[in-house]
Design a protein around this motif. Structure first.
Motif, short mmCIF file in Angstrom:
data_model
loop_
_atom_site.label_atom_id
_atom_site.label_comp_id
_atom_site.label_asym_id
_atom_site.label_seq_id
_atom_site.Cartn_x
_atom_site.Cartn_y
_atom_site.Cartn_z
N GLY A 103 45.26 42.94 22.97
CA GLY A 103 45.11 43.50 24.80
C GLY A 103 46.61 43.72 25.34
N LYS A 104 47.64 43.32 24.81
CA LYS A 104 48.95 44.30 25.74
C LYS A 104 49.39 45.57 24.41
CE LYS A 104 51.17 40.66 27.49
NZ LYS A 104 52.59 39.52 27.58
N GLU A 105 48.70 45.84 23.44
CA GLU A 105 49.04 47.49 22.77
C GLU A 105 48.22 47.69 22.74
OE1 GLU A 105 48.40 48.17 18.47
OE2 GLU A 105 48.85 45.62 18.36
N LEU A 106 46.95 47.29 23.01
CA LEU A 106 45.62 48.10 23.39
C LEU A 106 45.83 49.03 24.97
CD1 LEU A 106 42.92 46.44 22.09
CD2 LEU A 106 43.81 48.36 21.35
N ASP A 107 46.56 48.55 25.82
CA ASP A 107 46.43 48.78 27.00
C ASP A 107 48.13 49.13 27.38
OD1 ASP A 107 44.97 46.88 27.84
OD2 ASP A 107 46.10 45.83 29.13
N GLN A 108 49.21 48.86 25.83
CA GLN A 108 50.49 49.98 26.43
C GLN A 108 49.94 51.31 25.63
OE1 GLN A 108 53.31 48.41 27.47
NE2 GLN A 108 53.84 50.46 27.71
N THR B 15 37.13 57.82 43.40
CA THR B 15 35.93 59.42 43.99
C THR B 15 35.21 59.35 42.73
OG1 THR B 15 37.37 59.98 41.96
CG2 THR B 15 38.08 60.84 44.09
N GLY B 16 34.17 57.56 42.67
CA GLY B 16 33.12 57.53 41.37
C GLY B 16 33.39 57.67 40.51
N GLY B 17 34.26 56.73 39.84
CA GLY B 17 34.53 56.11 38.56
C GLY B 17 34.90 54.72 38.40
N PRO B 18 34.05 54.08 37.94
CA PRO B 18 34.27 52.79 37.88
C PRO B 18 35.40 51.33 37.63
CG PRO B 18 34.12 53.57 35.38
CD PRO B 18 34.56 54.61 36.08
N ASN B 19 35.96 50.20 38.23
CA ASN B 19 36.59 49.94 38.16
C ASN B 19 36.88 49.10 36.41
OD1 ASN B 19 39.13 48.10 38.50
ND2 ASN B 19 37.79 47.02 39.65
N LYS B 20 37.82 49.66 36.19
CA LYS B 20 38.08 49.31 34.42
C LYS B 20 37.38 49.77 33.52
CE LYS B 20 42.59 48.43 36.07
NZ LYS B 20 43.81 49.66 35.65
N GLY C 168 37.94 46.24 43.14
CA GLY C 168 37.73 44.36 43.78
C GLY C 168 39.24 44.36 42.82
N GLU C 169 39.80 43.33 43.00
CA GLU C 169 40.84 42.37 42.41
C GLU C 169 40.57 41.50 41.78
OE1 GLU C 169 44.22 42.06 44.55
OE2 GLU C 169 44.64 44.01 45.04
N SER C 170 41.07 40.85 40.80
CA SER C 170 40.85 39.03 40.36
C SER C 170 39.92 38.05 40.63
CB SER C 170 41.71 38.75 38.98
OG SER C 170 42.72 38.41 40.07
N GLY C 171 40.35 38.20 42.29
CA GLY C 171 39.92 37.29 43.36
C GLY C 171 41.64 35.60 43.31
N LEU D 96 55.99 57.19 42.82
CA LEU D 96 55.24 56.56 41.88
C LEU D 96 56.38 55.30 41.49
CD1 LEU D 96 52.73 58.26 40.05
CD2 LEU D 96 52.48 56.80 42.51
N ASP D 97 56.29 54.24 41.48
CA ASP D 97 57.34 53.61 40.22
C ASP D 97 57.00 53.16 38.78
OD1 ASP D 97 55.42 51.26 40.44
OD2 ASP D 97 56.60 50.06 41.97
N LYS D 98 57.54 52.40 38.28
CA LYS D 98 57.12 53.05 36.49
C LYS D 98 55.80 52.00 36.42
CE LYS D 98 60.04 48.58 35.44
NZ LYS D 98 61.58 49.46 34.69
N ARG D 99 55.43 50.57 36.57
CA ARG D 99 54.29 50.49 36.95
C ARG D 99 52.83 51.00 37.55
NH1 ARG D 99 54.61 45.49 35.36
NH2 ARG D 99 52.62 45.17 36.62
N TYR D 100 53.15 51.95 38.19
CA TYR D 100 52.47 53.20 38.96
C TYR D 100 50.83 53.00 37.95
CZ TYR D 100 51.25 56.90 35.00
OH TYR D 100 51.20 56.68 33.53
N ASN D 101 50.26 52.15 37.07
CA ASN D 101 49.31 52.41 36.92
C ASN D 101 48.52 50.03 36.20
OD1 ASN D 101 46.15 52.80 37.62
ND2 ASN D 101 46.23 53.26 35.08
N GLN D 102 49.47 49.40 36.54
CA GLN D 102 49.18 48.19 36.43
C GLN D 102 48.86 47.57 37.26
OE1 GLN D 102 52.55 47.12 33.21
NE2 GLN D 102 53.05 49.11 33.45
N ASP D 103 48.28 46.52 36.96
CA ASP D 103 47.69 45.25 37.17
C ASP D 103 47.11 45.60 39.03
OD1 ASP D 103 48.76 43.92 35.75
OD2 ASP D 103 50.80 43.63 36.58
N ALA D 104 46.99 44.50 40.41
CA ALA D 104 46.42 45.35 41.30
C ALA D 104 46.78 46.66 41.76
CB ALA D 104 46.43 43.87 42.37
N ASP D 105 47.86 47.02 40.80
CA ASP D 105 48.57 48.49 41.76
C ASP D 105 47.95 49.39 40.61
OD1 ASP D 105 49.30 47.19 43.61
OD2 ASP D 105 51.18 46.42 42.59
N SER D 106 47.39 49.57 40.13
CA SER D 106 46.58 50.40 39.45
C SER D 106 46.23 52.16 40.23
CB SER D 106 45.87 50.28 38.61
OG SER D 106 45.57 49.28 37.52
#
Length: 318
Positions: free
Chosen positions: A265-270, A42-47, A142-145, A23-33
């Motif tokens: 948003g950025k603060e909450l995501d962080q 495993t059955g969870g929602p997308n975000k 799905g990604e952002s399109g 993994l790298d330091k962006r392991y759970n960000q953007d399209a590479d989450s």
């Protein structure tokens, strides 16, 4: 498999220097989450999940996500993933895979590219591609399109006539000659025309000279361009990609607006990203994870949930 690739010295060099997954330091960000991919699988929602009443639930409060978080905590504790993932750059991860020091990689269809680079260092390497599947079969987020957007600057394009020239150019990018140039490159240098299909000539040159334009200008594989006679692994990867369109899990909040997310948003995501990393590395326990979720709620998370519900209900009335 992760254990075998890490512990059983797959490169037979007598050293404990390989990993099942890196993994790298962006392991759970953007399209590479990575956590999102595993959770959706495993059955969870997308975000975000939304119920019949329009109530929104963030992925990181669901059971599938919690299970995935515990899995990665275990992988870290057993040293089956790299211990420096929180600070490792993507370029360094690429080097580890290309040198044969890592095995499993989740990507958007780049198995052939990985193979071409890997065999230069490990001539007998074997690479295969497979869709991600969980207990209920294939499920993927799905990604952002879109991959960014194009903006036309008034500072550079000063008149309506100039604007029309720019728009005409962008429109012609999808015509057969330009689509072929963007996707295949220059005939005789990057590919040869075989009639019903094209044949790649120099993949390295294509990656260096064609891909930068292909990735940054409007194009779509298969639209106004002949199919390319690619190696079996690339064809398999492309087929998986086409099939995956039937198993996409959408993000219901993707097209909704929220004043709170725009502002904070950025603060909450962080807050969540840092908490995930701390939990995986064992710096906080289950109680600490719950405390971070509560901090997220108080910092604006609860308000964000309410705003998404209001925006969702408004969109349903249109």
């Amino acid at each position: 498999m992760i254990k075998a690739l890490t512990l059983n010295d797959p490169d037979k060099n007598g050293k404990n220097d390989t990993y099942g997954i890196v993994l790298d330091k962006r392991y759970n960000q953007d399209a590479d989450s990575m956590l999102t991919r595993f959770s959706v699988m495993t059955g969870g929602p997308n975000k975000w999940a939304v119920d019949a009443g329009g109530n929104f639930t963030p992925e990181f409060t669901t059971q599938p996500f919690n299970d995935v978080l515990k899995l990665f905590r275990r992988l870290y504790q057993e040293k089956l993933i790299n211990q420096d993932f929180a600070v490792l750059d993507t370029a360094e991860v690429d080097k580890m895979y290309e040198s044969g020091r890592a095995g499993i990689r989740f990507s958007g269809g780049s198995a052939q590219t990985f193979y071409d680079k890997l065999v230069k260092n490990v001539p007998n390497a074997v690479v295969d591609a497979a869709p991600v599947e969980g207990p209920s079969g294939r499920r993927l987020p799905g990604e952002s399109g879109n991959n960014g957007f194009l903006a036309i600057s008034k500072a550079s394009v000063k008149t309506e006539a100039d604007l029309r020239k720019v728009l005409t150019f962008l429109d012609k990018l999808m015509d057969p000659p330009m689509a072929t140039l963007l996707l295949r490159g220059i005939e005789g240098k990057h590919y040869t025309d075989k009639g019903e299909f094209t044949e790649p000539l120099d993949r390295d040159a294509n990656q260096r000279e064609v891909k930068p334009y292909r990735d940054n200008l409007p194009q779509r594989e298969g639209y106004n361009v002949k199919p390319s006679n690619e190696p079996p692994l690339m064809k398999k990867n492309q087929q998986i990609g086409r099939e995956n369109e039937k198993y996409i899990v959408t993000n219901p909040a993707l097209v909704l607006s929220s004043a709170t997310y725009t502002d904070r948003g950025k603060e909450l995501d962080q807050i969540i990203t840092d908490a995930e990393t701390k939990y995986i590395m064992g710096k906080i326990d289950d109680a600490g994870w719950q405390a971070e979720l509560e901090r997220w709620r108080k910092a604006g998370g609860d308000k964000l949930i309410q705003e998404y519900k209001a925006a969702y209900e408004k969109s349903k009335k249109k």
